[in-house]
Write a protein that holds these residues in place. Structure first.
Motif, mmCIF file in Angstrom:
data_model
loop_
_atom_site.group_PDB
_atom_site.id
_atom_site.type_symbol
_atom_site.label_atom_id
_atom_site.label_comp_id
_atom_site.label_asym_id
_atom_site.label_seq_id
_atom_site.Cartn_x
_atom_site.Cartn_y
_atom_site.Cartn_z
ATOM 1 N N LYS A 153 51.005 65.787 30.034
ATOM 2 C CA LYS A 153 48.991 65.259 29.569
ATOM 3 C C LYS A 153 48.209 65.407 30.525
ATOM 4 O O LYS A 153 46.955 65.756 30.656
ATOM 5 C CB LYS A 153 49.438 64.031 28.764
ATOM 6 C CG LYS A 153 48.197 63.314 28.165
ATOM 7 C CD LYS A 153 48.491 62.168 27.517
ATOM 8 C CE LYS A 153 47.290 61.510 26.194
ATOM 9 N NZ LYS A 153 47.569 60.073 25.465
ATOM 10 N N SER A 154 49.251 64.546 32.024
ATOM 11 C CA SER A 154 47.766 64.553 32.490
ATOM 12 C C SER A 154 47.772 65.953 33.859
ATOM 13 O O SER A 154 46.705 65.999 34.113
ATOM 14 C CB SER A 154 48.093 63.716 34.251
ATOM 15 O OG SER A 154 49.505 64.940 34.939
ATOM 16 N N LYS A 155 48.157 66.801 32.985
ATOM 17 C CA LYS A 155 48.156 68.134 33.446
ATOM 18 C C LYS A 155 47.313 69.106 31.904
ATOM 19 O O LYS A 155 46.712 70.266 32.120
ATOM 20 C CB LYS A 155 49.333 69.133 33.856
ATOM 21 C CG LYS A 155 50.076 68.487 35.082
ATOM 22 C CD LYS A 155 51.961 69.719 35.347
ATOM 23 C CE LYS A 155 51.669 68.929 36.532
ATOM 24 N NZ LYS A 155 51.473 69.209 37.553
ATOM 25 N N GLY A 156 47.242 67.989 31.148
ATOM 26 C CA GLY A 156 46.269 69.513 29.920
ATOM 27 C C GLY A 156 47.003 70.188 29.358
ATOM 28 O O GLY A 156 46.574 70.946 29.042
ATOM 29 N N ILE A 157 48.168 70.101 29.331
ATOM 30 C CA ILE A 157 49.188 70.890 28.694
ATOM 31 C C ILE A 157 49.783 70.630 27.532
ATOM 32 O O ILE A 157 50.431 69.756 27.253
ATOM 33 C CB ILE A 157 50.392 71.836 29.707
ATOM 34 C CG1 ILE A 157 50.108 71.876 31.485
ATOM 35 C CG2 ILE A 157 51.741 72.545 29.112
ATOM 36 C CD1 ILE A 157 51.595 71.984 32.121
ATOM 37 N N LYS A 158 49.075 71.377 26.448
ATOM 38 C CA LYS A 158 49.189 71.364 24.531
ATOM 39 C C LYS A 158 50.639 71.900 24.009
ATOM 40 O O LYS A 158 50.374 71.580 23.309
ATOM 41 C CB LYS A 158 48.428 71.213 24.091
ATOM 42 C CG LYS A 158 47.117 70.399 24.714
ATOM 43 C CD LYS A 158 45.824 70.412 23.760
ATOM 44 C CE LYS A 158 44.749 69.391 24.011
ATOM 45 N NZ LYS A 158 43.312 69.833 23.272
ATOM 46 N N SER A 181 60.027 63.471 18.471
ATOM 47 C CA SER A 181 59.424 62.368 18.026
ATOM 48 C C SER A 181 58.634 61.377 19.277
ATOM 49 O O SER A 181 57.599 60.894 19.017
ATOM 50 C CB SER A 181 60.504 61.923 17.278
ATOM 51 O OG SER A 181 59.884 60.527 16.631
ATOM 52 N N ILE A 182 59.605 61.233 20.183
ATOM 53 C CA ILE A 182 59.379 60.760 21.301
ATOM 54 C C ILE A 182 57.520 60.726 21.829
ATOM 55 O O ILE A 182 57.146 59.853 22.292
ATOM 56 C CB ILE A 182 60.501 60.002 23.105
ATOM 57 C CG1 ILE A 182 61.365 59.126 21.762
ATOM 58 C CG2 ILE A 182 60.009 59.786 23.553
ATOM 59 C CD1 ILE A 182 62.918 59.378 22.758
ATOM 60 N N LEU A 183 57.980 61.972 22.189
ATOM 61 C CA LEU A 183 56.551 62.621 23.253
ATOM 62 C C LEU A 183 55.558 62.669 22.322
ATOM 63 O O LEU A 183 54.431 61.694 22.480
ATOM 64 C CB LEU A 183 56.784 63.869 22.951
ATOM 65 C CG LEU A 183 56.314 65.081 23.954
ATOM 66 C CD1 LEU A 183 56.863 66.355 24.225
ATOM 67 C CD2 LEU A 183 55.496 65.467 22.837
ATOM 68 N N LYS A 184 56.175 62.424 20.873
ATOM 69 C CA LYS A 184 54.273 62.457 19.984
ATOM 70 C C LYS A 184 53.723 60.908 19.413
ATOM 71 O O LYS A 184 52.801 61.129 19.703
ATOM 72 C CB LYS A 184 55.208 63.322 18.395
ATOM 73 C CG LYS A 184 54.686 64.426 18.035
ATOM 74 C CD LYS A 184 53.472 65.272 17.987
ATOM 75 C CE LYS A 184 54.065 66.368 17.658
ATOM 76 N NZ LYS A 184 52.088 67.528 17.712
ATOM 77 N N THR A 185 54.763 60.061 20.171
ATOM 78 C CA THR A 185 53.606 58.695 20.156
ATOM 79 C C THR A 185 52.683 58.885 21.299
ATOM 80 O O THR A 185 52.014 57.783 20.832
ATOM 81 C CB THR A 185 55.192 57.978 20.563
ATOM 82 O OG1 THR A 185 55.624 58.471 22.214
ATOM 83 C CG2 THR A 185 56.795 57.903 19.850
ATOM 84 N N ILE A 186 52.814 59.846 22.128
ATOM 85 C CA ILE A 186 51.837 59.225 23.225
ATOM 86 C C ILE A 186 51.109 60.869 23.354
ATOM 87 O O ILE A 186 50.394 60.634 24.494
ATOM 88 C CB ILE A 186 52.357 58.721 24.302
ATOM 89 C CG1 ILE A 186 53.514 59.566 25.013
ATOM 90 C CG2 ILE A 186 52.695 57.037 24.418
ATOM 91 C CD1 ILE A 186 53.768 59.142 26.864
ATOM 92 N N TYR A 187 51.550 61.796 22.493
ATOM 93 C CA TYR A 187 50.512 63.174 22.616
ATOM 94 C C TYR A 187 50.734 63.146 21.459
ATOM 95 O O TYR A 187 51.503 64.289 21.387
ATOM 96 C CB TYR A 187 51.272 63.864 24.056
ATOM 97 C CG TYR A 187 50.608 64.954 25.011
ATOM 98 C CD1 TYR A 187 49.009 64.647 24.255
ATOM 99 C CD2 TYR A 187 50.864 65.600 25.199
ATOM 100 C CE1 TYR A 187 48.708 65.615 24.800
ATOM 101 C CE2 TYR A 187 50.433 66.540 26.085
ATOM 102 C CZ TYR A 187 48.856 66.671 25.952
ATOM 103 O OH TYR A 187 48.725 67.821 26.466
ATOM 104 N N PRO A 188 50.465 63.104 20.586
ATOM 105 C CA PRO A 188 50.023 63.378 19.489
ATOM 106 C C PRO A 188 49.425 65.145 19.235
ATOM 107 O O PRO A 188 49.877 65.393 17.758
ATOM 108 C CB PRO A 188 49.654 62.950 18.324
ATOM 109 C CG PRO A 188 48.495 61.642 19.713
ATOM 110 C CD PRO A 188 49.126 61.718 20.334
ATOM 111 N N GLU A 189 48.716 65.344 19.802
ATOM 112 C CA GLU A 189 47.548 66.407 19.659
ATOM 113 C C GLU A 189 48.944 67.344 20.290
ATOM 114 O O GLU A 189 48.076 68.603 20.279
ATOM 115 C CB GLU A 189 46.289 66.218 20.556
ATOM 116 C CG GLU A 189 46.545 66.204 22.244
ATOM 117 C CD GLU A 189 46.674 64.371 22.518
ATOM 118 O OE1 GLU A 189 46.149 64.572 23.584
ATOM 119 O OE2 GLU A 189 47.206 63.332 21.768
ATOM 120 N N ALA A 190 49.906 67.209 20.909
ATOM 121 C CA ALA A 190 50.848 68.554 21.155
ATOM 122 C C ALA A 190 51.240 69.160 20.860
ATOM 123 O O ALA A 190 51.093 69.259 19.391
ATOM 124 C CB ALA A 190 51.294 67.771 22.388
ATOM 125 N N SER A 191 51.539 70.577 21.297
ATOM 126 C CA SER A 191 52.207 71.033 19.736
ATOM 127 C C SER A 191 53.475 71.537 20.493
ATOM 128 O O SER A 191 53.616 71.810 22.094
ATOM 129 C CB SER A 191 51.502 72.814 19.990
ATOM 130 O OG SER A 191 50.354 72.475 19.539
#
Length: 981
Positions: A153-158, A181-191
């Protein structure tokens, strides 16, 4: 109003083709085609789709309310990868669920450097992964995933890929899904892309495909949104589909998440269209020949109406992947192909072409370039293409016969290469360039040029169906393979229904059952079911939601333009081009320091010396190359330079190839050595490969270059080839008592087994094989050291040198376009005509396999055929090669029904691809491959004693009635060290 009409649009790089058809009238002469349209592809694909459908509506007076679906095929996504366009490719982060495995082979390791730098933004290796039997390597660690997500997330990679070992068979732990599911909890905008959603077994290739898919996601969503916008502007209220590589369809919203599944839908659409155009005439497999402006694409359409899929893996822009991909071969023959007259008076056609400039460049249109279209028009007095008088005036008349003969030869050759048997087969010609093809072709039972063939690709799109595919590993201990296949087939049917198929139309079209080597009662089952889309189950229209997929007109125009010119200078890590003929290896004080060039050639040679077995060295080559790029030094020494009291270590991999393609090595090979020598309280002075054939041929160099050992590798091995079992070694020939004790095996996941005493090496082999299934079905083995004195007596000498020479010969033949002479080049390096020979040349026409006691037994049959493009076959009749992991015999079938054994173990029987000179392993044998069979005389270490022949000859494979007869006289391989020192 009843919605019954279907629209198909194929957006190609040159043309956008469209059709409107009524499926209920497909049996009529017009095939239910109500309207069709062909025009140049526009910069903004939305405009091209809009224009095509608008034109067809205008010509047919169709009411949009009658349209049930719009299906689109496109090459836009694969073009973005091929063109390496930074404006259309996003950075990707990769999270591997692998536990202690695969660390030596990081993501994108085998990619072209430029593409890797463009796409790979970050990667990490975390806990997770499964064994082949579904048990855990380790469970996922939530804290690890959260920590890595924060970094990403800090690198801005979605765009993020989650890839787990054996995830395609993970139905219990669902590790990839839980990690997402774990990832989405703190980075919901990621694909997030799960590797199991993209492709099947074969970890590196599946991960590669998932990464490409993730990188193309933003562009794909915008492109598909523009497609939907075009449909909305036309007041169409119906589902929008995108065609997949296998001839089936995805809803646009699904395709926006899995765009890689559309990468090769163009050729597939043409083949599916061919099936529709001939459904009332042909009920068997047929060859589809799609002739365009630049190339001719040839593919086999199976009797089930779907294209034959490519075997093993496919390569996209230099990246190996293993998702579903049609087996299509292309040749440089098209309407725009340039025709030249050689000095000897013969004509050549292509492979260069004027392409889309045909209306400007061809003589028939007033240009000055002689093309295939010019000769075609000249040969047809009734042709209405261009101005025939222009080609008459050009004085080409005397060459018409030669042109027809050459075009006919090229097509017949391409068709024959793709056939699966010697029997004639129907050939269907489609594409705008089909006019250049003759009405009769050798090998064709009939040649068909149907009406509407010019828009077969759009017809294929309009009539595509829904699929459900299951690729799984199942137990056959309680249920028979037939019963399990029934269960898996039902799962595939249900998956097709879940994907939108109407239940009563679903049927199974493909089934495959592959027993797994060294794994008791386990088999791989692959089933595909297809059915018609159920329009009554959905109300979804072109406005269906696409996350992050809104596309404005101006934005899509910018995407269509592509990025600015990219820096094409050589990047860090890219190997420089070398002059093969003048290249010299680096020898320092009689130590050969291996370069990446050397490694590439040695890998090619190792697989050829594997005689069909040993497993591909590809993954091991990548690992060793990574060690070298990280500063490791690979040193090779001659066995002649060993001291008598030296200790020579040995190690290799044991187990199922299915496991090795999924569970990439960790530290288990090094750990097995460390455990052994800590136990023995000694240290070796050098290391040697167990077998030179296949992947184990590189293990000595991998071990020696590892930082813990830093040992030179002996230029030799204990087999001089590959054998199915580790007791078939030269030390066992010369010493009846066990010579490799103590020995140890490690699974890389915390389990170690020692064997300190045994009555024979055969008993050691049996014990370790029995432990395999409980240790993940793949282990690293460290064998007790051998003294330098015994090594010099027992070793098959200079086999790394031989591999290098063979690989160099193949590379040089390719570079100089002498592949038709590659066999002769290999023979020269293997000792000349007295030590090696060509046993047969032809095409594989039959393959049989079965599993017994963990080994794959089988037989491949090759039919004599010219493999270099000529008319006359050098060998007639057939040759059959029985194998037990490796090739055992080469048997010539005589015209009177009798058989003659022309070669047998321990001599090496090597099958190579006639198209590129590379080895073909027994798992890769398949119908239609053009091959050359080479025989190489085995080392005298095998043939000089009766015991050697009993262990390594026909009797070692249970063929007591076969007597070994040497192919010729053994020639000891020349040492690279001695030659170049």
């Amino acid at each position: 109003m009843t919605r019954s009409l279907r629209i198909g649009v194929d957006v190609g790089g040159t043309n956008t083709d469209g059709v409107i058809l009524d499926p209920s009238r497909s049996s009529e002469p017009g095939r239910g085609i109500i309207a069709w349209h062909k025009a140049s592809t526009t910069g903004n694909p939305s405009d091209g789709i809009n224009n095509a459908i608008t034109a067809m509506f205008a010509s047919s007076k169709i009411n949009p309310e009658e349209v049930a679906s719009v299906t689109i095929g496109t090459t836009h996504f694969i073009n973005a990868v091929v063109e390496q366009d930074s404006a259309r490719l996003a950075k990707v982060a990769i999270i591997r669920l692998c536990g202690p495995f695969s660390k030596g082979v990081p993501p994108c390791i085998d990619w072209p450097v430029k593409l890797r730098n463009l796409i790979r933004g970050y990667y990490c290796l975390v806990d997770g992964g499964l064994e082949v039997d579904g048990n855990l390597i380790s469970d996922i660690n939530e804290e690890q995933i959260l920590r890595e997500t924060e970094i990403i997330k800090s690198k801005g990679i979605k765009s993020i890929v989650i890839a787990g070992i054996f995830s395609p068979v993970d139905v219990l732990y669902r590790q990839e899904e839980r990690a997402a599911s774990i990832l989405k909890t703190i980075y919901p905008e990621a694909s997030i892309v799960l590797s199991k959603d993209v492709a099947n077994l074969g970890f590196l290739e599946r991960e590669n495909a998932a990464i490409l898919n993730a990188s193309i996601l933003p562009f794909a969503r915008k492109t598909i949104a523009s497609f939907q916008h075009a449909i909305s502007r036309l007041s169409l209220k119906c589902p929008v589909f995108i065609t997949q590589n296998d001839g089936t369809i995805l809803l646009a919203s699904q395709a926006a998440n899995l765009p890689i599944r559309t990468f090769s839908s163009g050729p597939t659409n043409s083949m599916r269209g061919a099936a529709v155009l001939t459904q009332n005439e042909i009920k068997e497999s047929m060859m589809v020949v799609d002739i365009g402006g630049t190339t001719t694409d040839v593919g086999l359409l199976l009797a089930n109406g779907f294209p034959r899929q490519a075997a093993a893996f496919s390569e996209i822009s230099g990246v190996r992947t293993n998702f579903s991909y049609p087996d299509v071969r292309s040749i440089g023959l098209g309407g725009g192909s340039i025709v030249r007259k050689s000095e000897d008076g013969s004509l050549t056609i292509g492979p260069d072409s004027v392409g889309y400039l045909l209306p400007e460049k061809a003589i028939v249109f007033g240009g000055d370039v002689v093309t295939a279209t010019d000769y075609t028009v000249l040969a047809d007095e009734k042709s209405e293409i261009g101005e025939r008088t222009l080609v008459v005036k050009a004085g080409l008349d005397g060459n018409v016969g030669a042109f027809k003969a050459e075009a006919k030869r090229m097509l017949e050759r391409a068709i024959d290469n793709m056939k699966t048997s010697a029997a004639d087969i129907p050939v269907l010609l489609v594409g705008g360039g089909a006019i250049i093809a003759p009405d009769e072709l050798k090998g064709a039972s009939k040649v068909i040029k149907p009406e509407w063939s010019g828009v077969a690709n759009a017809i294929g799109a309009a009539t595509a169906r829904v699929s459900g595919v299951v690729d799984t590993i199942e137990s056959t201990e309680v249920k028979s393979a037939k019963e399990v296949m029934g269960v898996v087939s039902e799962r595939a049917r249900k998956r097709a229904v879940e994907n939108g198929a109407r239940e009563e139309t679903v049927r199974v079209v493909e089934m495959d059952h592959l027993p797994l080597q060294y794994i008791a009662n386990k088999s791989r089952f692959i089933v595909k079911a297809v059915g018609d889309f159920d329009f009554e189950r959905t109300t979804v229209g072109p406005e269906e939601s696409l996350a992050n997929g809104t596309a404005e007109e101006d934005e899509m125009k910018e995407f269509a333009k592509g990025s600015a010119a990219q820096d094409v200078s050589k990047e860090e890590g890219e190997s420089p081009a070398i002059d093969i003929s003048s290249y010299k290896p680096n020898i320092q004080d009689r130590e050969w320091v291996i370069s990446e060039t050397d490694l590439s050639w040695i890998s090619i040679g190792c697989y050829i010396l594997g005689t069909g077995g040993g497993g591909s060295p590809y993954g091991h080559m990548l690992r060793l190359r990574e060690i070298m790029r990280s500063g490791g030094v690979v040193r090779v020494i001659s066995p002649d330079d060993l001291k008598d009291d030296d200790l020579v270590a040995c190690g290799g991999g044991k187990g199922s190839p299915t496991v090795s393609i999924e569970k990439l090595p960790g530290d288990e090979m090094m750990q097995s050595q460390t455990e052994l020598y800590n136990f023995m309280k000694v240290q070796p002075n050098s290391v040697i490969a167990l077998e030179i054939g296949g992947g184990n041929g590189l293990q000595g160099m991998i071990l020696g270059s590892s930082t813990n050992m830093n040992l030179p590798t002996v230029d030799g091995d204990w087999m001089g080839r590959a054998y199915p079992v580790a007791w078939q070694t030269t030390p066992v020939v010369f010493e009846e008592k066990p010579v490799f004790l103590p020995s140890t095996i490690c699974d890389g996941n915390g389990n170690v087994i020692f064997m300190t005493q045994a009555k024979s090496e055969l008993m050691v082999e049996k014990a370790f094989r029995a432990a395999l299934s409980q240790m993940g079905s793949h282990v690293a083995c460290a064998k007790g050291p051998v003294t330098g004195k015994n090594t010099k007596s027992w070793v098959v000498e200079h086999t790394i040198s031989l591999s290098w020479r063979i690989g160099r010969a193949v590379a040089l033949a390719r570079k100089e376009n002498r592949i038709d002479e590659v066999a002769e080049s290999i023979i020269a390096e293997a000792g000349g005509k007295d030590a090696a020979k060509v046993l047969f040349k032809g095409k594989i026409v039959e393959v049989e396999r079965t599993l017994r006691t963990g080994h794959v037994y089988g037989e491949v049959i090759i039919e004599g055929m010219d493999t270099s493009g000529g008319e006359k076959a050098e060998f007639e009749g057939r040759m059959k090669i029985p194998f037990k992991n490796e090739n055992i015999l080469a048997v010539k079938e005589n015209g009177d029904g009798s058989e003659t054994i022309v070669a047998s173990v321990p001599d090496l029987i090597c099958v190579i691809d006639a198209q590129n000179g590379e080895a073909i392993g027994t798992p890769e044998y398949r119908y239609g491959l053009l091959v050359i069979v080479l025989g190489i005389v085995a080392s005298e270490k095998w043939t000089s004693t009766q015991r050697g022949l009993e262990i390594g000859g026909p009797k070692g494979f249970g063929m007591d009635d076969v007597e070994y007869k040497a192919l010729g006289k053994f020639q000891k391989p020349r040492s690279v060290i001695s030659e170049y020192a």
